[in-house]
Design a protein around this motif. Sequence first.
Motif, PDB file in Angstrom:
ATOM      1  N   ALA A   1      -6.477  -9.909  -9.099  1.00  0.00           N
ATOM      2  CA  ALA A   1      -6.795  -8.840  -8.532  1.00  0.00           C
ATOM      3  C   ALA A   1      -7.304  -9.206  -6.612  1.00  0.00           C
ATOM      4  O   ALA A   1      -6.524  -9.223  -5.612  1.00  0.00           O
ATOM      5  CB  ALA A   1      -7.557  -8.062  -8.470  1.00  0.00           C
ATOM      6  N   ARG A   2      -7.818 -10.362  -6.974  1.00  0.00           N
ATOM      7  CA  ARG A   2      -8.624 -11.664  -5.806  1.00  0.00           C
ATOM      8  C   ARG A   2      -7.282 -12.108  -5.159  1.00  0.00           C
ATOM      9  O   ARG A   2      -7.148 -12.155  -3.681  1.00  0.00           O
ATOM     10  CB  ARG A   2      -9.661 -11.411  -6.373  1.00  0.00           C
ATOM     11  CG  ARG A   2     -11.170 -11.642  -6.721  1.00  0.00           C
ATOM     12  CD  ARG A   2     -12.000 -12.450  -6.240  1.00  0.00           C
ATOM     13  NE  ARG A   2     -11.913 -14.146  -7.010  1.00  0.00           N
ATOM     14  CZ  ARG A   2     -11.678 -14.091  -8.219  1.00  0.00           C
ATOM     15  NH1 ARG A   2     -13.063 -12.978  -8.766  1.00  0.00           N
ATOM     16  NH2 ARG A   2     -11.825 -15.395  -9.045  1.00  0.00           N
ATOM     17  N   LEU A   3      -6.454 -13.027  -5.892  1.00  0.00           N
ATOM     18  CA  LEU A   3      -4.806 -13.440  -5.398  1.00  0.00           C
ATOM     19  C   LEU A   3      -3.645 -12.572  -4.952  1.00  0.00           C
ATOM     20  O   LEU A   3      -3.881 -12.981  -3.737  1.00  0.00           O
ATOM     21  CB  LEU A   3      -4.800 -13.920  -6.407  1.00  0.00           C
ATOM     22  CG  LEU A   3      -5.343 -15.362  -7.200  1.00  0.00           C
ATOM     23  CD1 LEU A   3      -4.378 -15.663  -8.620  1.00  0.00           C
ATOM     24  CD2 LEU A   3      -5.386 -15.924  -6.641  1.00  0.00           C
ATOM     25  N   ALA A   4      -4.251 -11.281  -4.934  1.00  0.00           N
ATOM     26  CA  ALA A   4      -3.549 -10.321  -4.489  1.00  0.00           C
ATOM     27  C   ALA A   4      -3.906 -10.080  -3.671  1.00  0.00           C
ATOM     28  O   ALA A   4      -3.039  -9.509  -1.902  1.00  0.00           O
ATOM     29  CB  ALA A   4      -3.425  -8.806  -5.453  1.00  0.00           C
ATOM     30  N   ALA A   5      -5.125  -9.283  -3.338  1.00  0.00           N
ATOM     31  CA  ALA A   5      -6.521  -8.852  -1.763  1.00  0.00           C
ATOM     32  C   ALA A   5      -5.748 -10.551  -1.059  1.00  0.00           C
ATOM     33  O   ALA A   5      -5.779 -10.050   0.558  1.00  0.00           O
ATOM     34  CB  ALA A   5      -7.581  -8.549  -2.033  1.00  0.00           C
TER      35      ALA A   5
ATOM     36  N   TRP B   1      -3.439 -13.083  -0.238  1.00  0.00           N
ATOM     37  CA  TRP B   1      -1.903 -12.568  -0.864  1.00  0.00           C
ATOM     38  C   TRP B   1      -1.584 -11.161   0.670  1.00  0.00           C
ATOM     39  O   TRP B   1      -1.317 -11.757   1.885  1.00  0.00           O
ATOM     40  CB  TRP B   1      -0.930 -12.166  -1.340  1.00  0.00           C
ATOM     41  CG  TRP B   1       0.662 -12.298  -1.726  1.00  0.00           C
ATOM     42  CD1 TRP B   1       1.192 -11.327  -1.099  1.00  0.00           C
ATOM     43  CD2 TRP B   1       1.248 -13.115  -0.744  1.00  0.00           C
ATOM     44  NE1 TRP B   1       2.349 -10.810  -0.884  1.00  0.00           N
ATOM     45  CE2 TRP B   1       2.500 -12.290  -0.584  1.00  0.00           C
ATOM     46  CE3 TRP B   1       1.096 -14.994  -1.123  1.00  0.00           C
ATOM     47  CZ2 TRP B   1       3.349 -13.017  -0.113  1.00  0.00           C
ATOM     48  CZ3 TRP B   1       2.072 -15.406  -0.034  1.00  0.00           C
ATOM     49  CH2 TRP B   1       4.302 -13.995   0.077  1.00  0.00           C
ATOM     50  N   SER B   2      -2.643  -9.694   0.259  1.00  0.00           N
ATOM     51  CA  SER B   2      -1.710  -9.296   0.988  1.00  0.00           C
ATOM     52  C   SER B   2      -3.179  -9.324   2.828  1.00  0.00           C
ATOM     53  O   SER B   2      -2.495  -8.949   3.618  1.00  0.00           O
ATOM     54  CB  SER B   2      -3.047  -8.097   0.386  1.00  0.00           C
ATOM     55  OG  SER B   2      -2.043  -7.395  -0.544  1.00  0.00           O
ATOM     56  N   ALA B   3      -3.883 -10.044   2.633  1.00  0.00           N
ATOM     57  CA  ALA B   3      -5.069 -10.807   3.532  1.00  0.00           C
ATOM     58  C   ALA B   3      -3.636 -11.918   4.854  1.00  0.00           C
ATOM     59  O   ALA B   3      -4.816 -11.426   5.432  1.00  0.00           O
ATOM     60  CB  ALA B   3      -5.703 -11.159   3.819  1.00  0.00           C
ATOM     61  N   LEU B   4      -2.887 -12.311   4.490  1.00  0.00           N
ATOM     62  CA  LEU B   4      -2.624 -13.365   4.705  1.00  0.00           C
ATOM     63  C   LEU B   4      -1.358 -12.779   5.906  1.00  0.00           C
ATOM     64  O   LEU B   4      -0.582 -11.475   6.103  1.00  0.00           O
ATOM     65  CB  LEU B   4      -0.997 -13.576   4.284  1.00  0.00           C
ATOM     66  CG  LEU B   4      -1.817 -15.357   2.995  1.00  0.00           C
ATOM     67  CD1 LEU B   4      -0.848 -15.778   2.059  1.00  0.00           C
ATOM     68  CD2 LEU B   4      -2.794 -16.372   3.774  1.00  0.00           C
TER      69      LEU B   4
ATOM     70  N   ARG C   1       3.641 -15.121   5.082  1.00  0.00           N
ATOM     71  CA  ARG C   1       4.103 -14.511   3.836  1.00  0.00           C
ATOM     72  C   ARG C   1       5.425 -14.499   3.693  1.00  0.00           C
ATOM     73  O   ARG C   1       6.692 -14.989   2.645  1.00  0.00           O
ATOM     74  CB  ARG C   1       3.463 -12.860   3.647  1.00  0.00           C
ATOM     75  CG  ARG C   1       1.988 -12.675   2.766  1.00  0.00           C
ATOM     76  CD  ARG C   1       2.028 -11.025   2.652  1.00  0.00           C
ATOM     77  NE  ARG C   1       1.411 -10.292   3.727  1.00  0.00           N
ATOM     78  CZ  ARG C   1       1.743  -9.347   3.726  1.00  0.00           C
ATOM     79  NH1 ARG C   1       1.670  -8.635   2.962  1.00  0.00           N
ATOM     80  NH2 ARG C   1       1.512  -8.554   4.834  1.00  0.00           N
ATOM     81  N   TRP C   2       6.161 -14.221   4.899  1.00  0.00           N
ATOM     82  CA  TRP C   2       7.835 -14.688   5.290  1.00  0.00           C
ATOM     83  C   TRP C   2       8.339 -16.338   4.600  1.00  0.00           C
ATOM     84  O   TRP C   2       8.692 -16.479   3.997  1.00  0.00           O
ATOM     85  CB  TRP C   2       8.110 -14.538   6.320  1.00  0.00           C
ATOM     86  CG  TRP C   2       8.366 -12.953   6.410  1.00  0.00           C
ATOM     87  CD1 TRP C   2       7.723 -12.082   6.543  1.00  0.00           C
ATOM     88  CD2 TRP C   2       9.661 -12.709   5.650  1.00  0.00           C
ATOM     89  NE1 TRP C   2       8.378 -10.439   7.124  1.00  0.00           N
ATOM     90  CE2 TRP C   2       9.594 -10.555   5.826  1.00  0.00           C
ATOM     91  CE3 TRP C   2      11.054 -12.628   4.835  1.00  0.00           C
ATOM     92  CZ2 TRP C   2      10.808 -10.210   5.818  1.00  0.00           C
ATOM     93  CZ3 TRP C   2      11.744 -11.792   4.633  1.00  0.00           C
ATOM     94  CH2 TRP C   2      12.075 -10.876   5.289  1.00  0.00           C
ATOM     95  N   LEU C   3       6.787 -17.223   5.377  1.00  0.00           N
ATOM     96  CA  LEU C   3       7.366 -18.635   5.540  1.00  0.00           C
ATOM     97  C   LEU C   3       7.000 -18.995   4.012  1.00  0.00           C
ATOM     98  O   LEU C   3       7.873 -19.753   3.397  1.00  0.00           O
ATOM     99  CB  LEU C   3       6.525 -18.934   6.131  1.00  0.00           C
ATOM    100  CG  LEU C   3       6.544 -19.052   7.772  1.00  0.00           C
ATOM    101  CD1 LEU C   3       5.268 -19.807   8.251  1.00  0.00           C
ATOM    102  CD2 LEU C   3       7.746 -19.750   8.059  1.00  0.00           C
ATOM    103  N   ILE C   4       6.100 -18.115   3.205  1.00  0.00           N
ATOM    104  CA  ILE C   4       6.036 -18.988   2.233  1.00  0.00           C
ATOM    105  C   ILE C   4       6.672 -18.356   1.308  1.00  0.00           C
ATOM    106  O   ILE C   4       7.461 -19.057  -0.052  1.00  0.00           O
ATOM    107  CB  ILE C   4       4.552 -18.513   1.243  1.00  0.00           C
ATOM    108  CG1 ILE C   4       3.780 -18.912   1.674  1.00  0.00           C
ATOM    109  CG2 ILE C   4       4.276 -18.656  -0.571  1.00  0.00           C
ATOM    110  CD1 ILE C   4       1.968 -18.681   1.603  1.00  0.00           C
ATOM    111  N   GLY C   5       7.638 -17.002   0.834  1.00  0.00           N
ATOM    112  CA  GLY C   5       8.367 -16.406   0.588  1.00  0.00           C
ATOM    113  C   GLY C   5       9.720 -17.567   0.564  1.00  0.00           C
ATOM    114  O   GLY C   5      10.766 -18.498  -0.246  1.00  0.00           O
ATOM    115  N   ILE C   6       9.963 -17.642   1.726  1.00  0.00           N
ATOM    116  CA  ILE C   6      11.681 -18.762   1.903  1.00  0.00           C
ATOM    117  C   ILE C   6      11.512 -19.707   1.796  1.00  0.00           C
ATOM    118  O   ILE C   6      12.282 -20.777   0.707  1.00  0.00           O
ATOM    119  CB  ILE C   6      11.212 -18.777   3.137  1.00  0.00           C
ATOM    120  CG1 ILE C   6      11.837 -17.158   4.374  1.00  0.00           C
ATOM    121  CG2 ILE C   6      13.132 -19.967   4.281  1.00  0.00           C
ATOM    122  CD1 ILE C   6      11.688 -17.397   5.974  1.00  0.00           C
TER     123      ILE C   6
END
Length: 220
Positions: free
Chosen positions: A24-28, A30-33, A38-43
């Motif tokens: 849950a903390r990791l998800a939080a 990630w959402s805070a980025l 998030r786009w750069l990491i996904g690419i």
Amino acid sequence: MTGMPVLRDAPAATDAASREGSPARLAARWSALPIRWRWLIGIAGAVVLFVLYSDLIYPIAERWNAEGDRIEKILDEAEGNRAQLPRSLEDTVEALGPIRVPRSEAEGSLALAETITAAIGNHPVTKFSLDARAGSKLPPAALREIVSASGQRVERVVGEVGFTATPEQAAAIISELEASPDVESISRLRVIKSKDADRKVEVKMTVEAWILTGRGGRSR
């Protein structure tokens, strides 16, 4: 009672709770980025997966597909060739029995020697002799469709066999060797009447098997 230490399990419970809540903390986080991160990491992740697939998985799949296509072509050609065979030749092939796919030199030589000694051992023969040696090379095109991918070629090993037996025993031994899948052929056969015993014949024959060797063949 006063002055006694009090044992508490709270820290352990807190650690367990924090471990359980780590996704849950990791998800939080990630959402805070920011969205662009998030786009750069996904690419970047997609690029890494593509590189792994193109460099590792795809070449293996291509080799498997090519090998499968080659085997399928060989089977199709064999089926077509079988349809064109005269019935008399097909009956001859069925009568002689199957031939095992050529194996390495050590395995083929050992299998040939074992087959010969087993056939001889089934009958009370005398003066048995066996001399195994390398035979002549087969043409470079022999079984080329089967061995071309491995860079090998097909060659011969032969066993020079001699023994004395009754005509019935000699015929049974020859028949057993001809039917063995580890024997390609009996290329030379000589049967003469024995001078030492009545109703006995002296047999000399060359038993042949096929083996696989490297591209350059065996060293002489």
